[in-house]
Design a protein around this motif. Structure first.
Motif, PDB file in Angstrom:
ATOM      1  N   VAL A 158     -57.298  13.910 -28.889  1.00 47.50           N
ATOM      2  CA  VAL A 158     -58.378  14.908 -27.795  1.00 47.50           C
ATOM      3  C   VAL A 158     -57.344  14.919 -26.614  1.00 47.50           C
ATOM      4  CG1 VAL A 158     -60.222  14.944 -27.341  1.00 47.50           C
ATOM      5  CG2 VAL A 158     -60.629  13.594 -28.814  1.00 47.50           C
ATOM      6  N   HIS A 159     -57.589  16.502 -26.478  1.00 44.75           N
ATOM      7  CA  HIS A 159     -56.651  16.972 -25.796  1.00 44.75           C
ATOM      8  C   HIS A 159     -57.127  17.842 -24.977  1.00 44.75           C
ATOM      9  CE1 HIS A 159     -55.284  19.130 -29.393  1.00 44.75           C
ATOM     10  NE2 HIS A 159     -54.553  19.663 -28.668  1.00 44.75           N
ATOM     11  N   PHE A 160     -57.110  18.714 -24.162  1.00 41.45           N
ATOM     12  CA  PHE A 160     -57.560  20.065 -23.445  1.00 41.45           C
ATOM     13  C   PHE A 160     -56.123  20.788 -23.013  1.00 41.45           C
ATOM     14  CE2 PHE A 160     -57.710  16.358 -20.187  1.00 41.45           C
ATOM     15  CZ  PHE A 160     -57.065  16.650 -19.504  1.00 41.45           C
ATOM     16  N   GLN A 161     -56.539  21.335 -22.121  1.00 44.59           N
ATOM     17  CA  GLN A 161     -56.084  22.413 -20.747  1.00 44.59           C
ATOM     18  C   GLN A 161     -56.365  23.191 -19.607  1.00 44.59           C
ATOM     19  OE1 GLN A 161     -54.290  23.964 -23.989  1.00 44.59           O
ATOM     20  NE2 GLN A 161     -53.608  22.105 -25.207  1.00 44.59           N
ATOM     21  N   LEU A 162     -56.233  22.666 -18.588  1.00 43.95           N
ATOM     22  CA  LEU A 162     -57.149  23.569 -17.885  1.00 43.95           C
ATOM     23  C   LEU A 162     -56.315  24.741 -16.422  1.00 43.95           C
ATOM     24  CD1 LEU A 162     -59.895  24.194 -15.856  1.00 43.95           C
ATOM     25  CD2 LEU A 162     -59.151  22.198 -14.727  1.00 43.95           C
ATOM     26  N   SER A 163     -56.559  25.995 -16.190  1.00 42.64           N
ATOM     27  CA  SER A 163     -55.086  26.542 -15.426  1.00 42.64           C
ATOM     28  C   SER A 163     -56.168  26.680 -14.479  1.00 42.64           C
ATOM     29  CB  SER A 163     -55.798  28.255 -16.093  1.00 42.64           C
ATOM     30  OG  SER A 163     -55.049  29.059 -15.309  1.00 42.64           O
ATOM     31  N   THR A 164     -54.811  25.664 -13.323  1.00 45.39           N
ATOM     32  CA  THR A 164     -55.407  25.378 -12.204  1.00 45.39           C
ATOM     33  C   THR A 164     -55.107  26.162 -10.517  1.00 45.39           C
ATOM     34  OG1 THR A 164     -54.186  23.734 -11.603  1.00 45.39           O
ATOM     35  CG2 THR A 164     -56.215  22.992 -12.513  1.00 45.39           C
ATOM     36  N   GLY A 165     -54.381  27.554 -11.274  1.00 44.15           N
ATOM     37  CA  GLY A 165     -53.144  27.744 -10.360  1.00 44.15           C
ATOM     38  C   GLY A 165     -53.589  28.728  -9.762  1.00 44.15           C
ATOM     39  N   ASP A 166     -53.366  29.927  -9.012  1.00 42.17           N
ATOM     40  CA  ASP A 166     -53.956  31.150  -8.334  1.00 42.17           C
ATOM     41  C   ASP A 166     -54.590  31.881  -9.043  1.00 42.17           C
ATOM     42  OD1 ASP A 166     -54.032  30.476  -5.602  1.00 42.17           O
ATOM     43  OD2 ASP A 166     -51.801  30.505  -5.010  1.00 42.17           O
ATOM     44  N   GLY A 167     -53.840  32.442 -10.245  1.00 46.58           N
ATOM     45  CA  GLY A 167     -54.212  33.811 -10.930  1.00 46.58           C
ATOM     46  C   GLY A 167     -54.010  33.143 -12.507  1.00 46.58           C
ATOM     47  N   THR A 168     -53.987  34.011 -13.000  1.00 44.26           N
ATOM     48  CA  THR A 168     -53.671  33.294 -15.110  1.00 44.26           C
ATOM     49  C   THR A 168     -52.626  32.512 -15.396  1.00 44.26           C
ATOM     50  OG1 THR A 168     -52.025  35.684 -15.467  1.00 44.26           O
ATOM     51  CG2 THR A 168     -54.958  35.768 -15.008  1.00 44.26           C
ATOM     52  N   ALA A 169     -52.876  32.352 -16.643  1.00 45.30           N
ATOM     53  CA  ALA A 169     -51.671  31.886 -17.307  1.00 45.30           C
ATOM     54  C   ALA A 169     -51.250  32.226 -18.623  1.00 45.30           C
ATOM     55  CB  ALA A 169     -52.177  30.245 -16.799  1.00 45.30           C
ATOM     56  N   LEU A 170     -50.393  31.824 -19.094  1.00 55.92           N
ATOM     57  CA  LEU A 170     -50.091  32.206 -20.338  1.00 55.92           C
ATOM     58  C   LEU A 170     -49.183  30.949 -20.665  1.00 55.92           C
ATOM     59  CD1 LEU A 170     -49.546  34.142 -22.698  1.00 55.92           C
ATOM     60  CD2 LEU A 170     -47.776  34.477 -21.746  1.00 55.92           C
ATOM     61  N   ALA A 171     -49.865  30.660 -22.384  1.00 52.30           N
ATOM     62  CA  ALA A 171     -48.437  28.594 -23.041  1.00 52.30           C
ATOM     63  C   ALA A 171     -48.593  29.289 -24.513  1.00 52.30           C
ATOM     64  CB  ALA A 171     -49.535  28.388 -22.336  1.00 52.30           C
ATOM     65  N   PHE A 172     -47.609  28.380 -24.722  1.00 49.26           N
ATOM     66  CA  PHE A 172     -47.281  29.174 -26.413  1.00 49.26           C
ATOM     67  C   PHE A 172     -46.708  27.539 -26.890  1.00 49.26           C
ATOM     68  CE2 PHE A 172     -46.310  33.295 -24.530  1.00 49.26           C
ATOM     69  CZ  PHE A 172     -46.565  34.554 -25.912  1.00 49.26           C
ATOM     70  N   SER A 173     -48.249  26.768 -28.213  1.00 50.29           N
ATOM     71  CA  SER A 173     -48.021  26.439 -28.743  1.00 50.29           C
ATOM     72  C   SER A 173     -47.542  26.312 -29.684  1.00 50.29           C
ATOM     73  CB  SER A 173     -49.470  25.665 -27.889  1.00 50.29           C
ATOM     74  OG  SER A 173     -50.019  25.251 -27.829  1.00 50.29           O
ATOM     75  N   SER A 174     -46.230  25.002 -29.992  1.00 47.21           N
ATOM     76  CA  SER A 174     -45.739  25.167 -31.636  1.00 47.21           C
ATOM     77  C   SER A 174     -46.750  23.491 -32.116  1.00 47.21           C
ATOM     78  CB  SER A 174     -44.021  24.713 -31.638  1.00 47.21           C
ATOM     79  OG  SER A 174     -44.077  24.063 -30.817  1.00 47.21           O
ATOM     80  N   PHE A 175     -46.568  23.954 -33.669  1.00 51.75           N
ATOM     81  CA  PHE A 175     -47.332  22.807 -34.450  1.00 51.75           C
ATOM     82  C   PHE A 175     -46.183  22.858 -35.694  1.00 51.75           C
ATOM     83  CE2 PHE A 175     -50.389  25.422 -32.684  1.00 51.75           C
ATOM     84  CZ  PHE A 175     -51.240  24.728 -32.250  1.00 51.75           C
TER      85      PHE A 175
END
Length: 221
Positions: A157-174
């Motif tokens: 079980v895992h998660f990601q939460l944006s905590t910065g002042d604006g938007t966020a962008l991530a790329f995940s490989s599997f």
């Protein structure tokens, strides 16, 4: 006698090392197997298009080119480039996802049953984490910034939460052509057919009213 033991040990090493290095998916048996969308055959993966009909364009995709729509209750959009959406990945054992976060956006607790995930944060700040299996249920959480990587072990079980002042962008490989995703809350409260209320009430120590409210709330998100 010593030489015989050396030979036995060598054979054991040769057997063990390949087993430990297997990816989540089986190794391909040909150079490529572009998904054939015209066939309705049920196999562990997808049937292959006739190699003579394969074009260079089968190995190109714009699936993750554009931002996803984050105007939802969670403020997140996950766009997957896997064998379901990009036929050229069929049998190759890899896939990728683009994750767009609105300010304070959350990719809620979920699992990928068939793959380890390696996340690269391109923009913004995220709090990321995963929980180990029982009995420890230990949380490993970390704040990461643009340019950093974080890995989520397969099936946890895992998660990601944006905590910065604006938007966020991530790329995940599997390390799977189709990693699968199961959100914990949705699996529990919006399954079809639904899990019996009594199971949820006793497992989570909730009242009947709580279960009803959560079913309605989670279904909307």
């Amino acid at each position: 006698m010593a030489s015989q033991w050396i030979m036995v040990l060598s054979l054991l090493v040769m057997w063990v090392i390949p087993q430990g290095s297997l990816a989540a998916d089986e190794d391909p048996l040909q150079d490529f197997c572009v998904k054939d969308t015209t066939q309705q055959i049920h196999v562990n993966g997808f049937p292959c298009k006739d190699a003579a009909q394969v074009q260079a364009s089968d190995f190109v995709s714009t699936v993750v080119k554009n931002p996803g729509n984050t105007s939802n209750g969670l403020g997140v959009a996950v766009t997957a480039a896997n064998a379901l959406t990009f036929g050229g990945l069929n049998t190759l054992g890899v896939s990728l996802a683009r994750i767009d976060f609105a300010k304070n956006g959350l990719n809620p607790p979920h699992v990928h049953p068939r793959a380890t995930e390696l996340l690269y944060l391109s923009q913004g700040t995220l709090v990321v984490g995963f929980v180990t299996s029982t009995p420890e249920n230990k949380l490993f959480a970390q704040t990461i910034t643009a340019g950093e990587l974080f890995v989520f072990p397969r099936g946890l079980v895992h998660f990601q939460l944006s905590t910065g002042d604006g938007t966020a962008l991530a790329f995940s490989s599997f390390n799977s052509q189709n990693q699968g995703t199961s959100q914990v809350a949705k699996a529990l409260f919006t399954s079809s057919p639904p899990i019996d209320d009594a199971v949820l009430e006793k497992s989570l120590q909730l009242s009947a009213a709580d279960v009803t409210r959560l079913r309605s709330l989670i279904k909307k998100t």
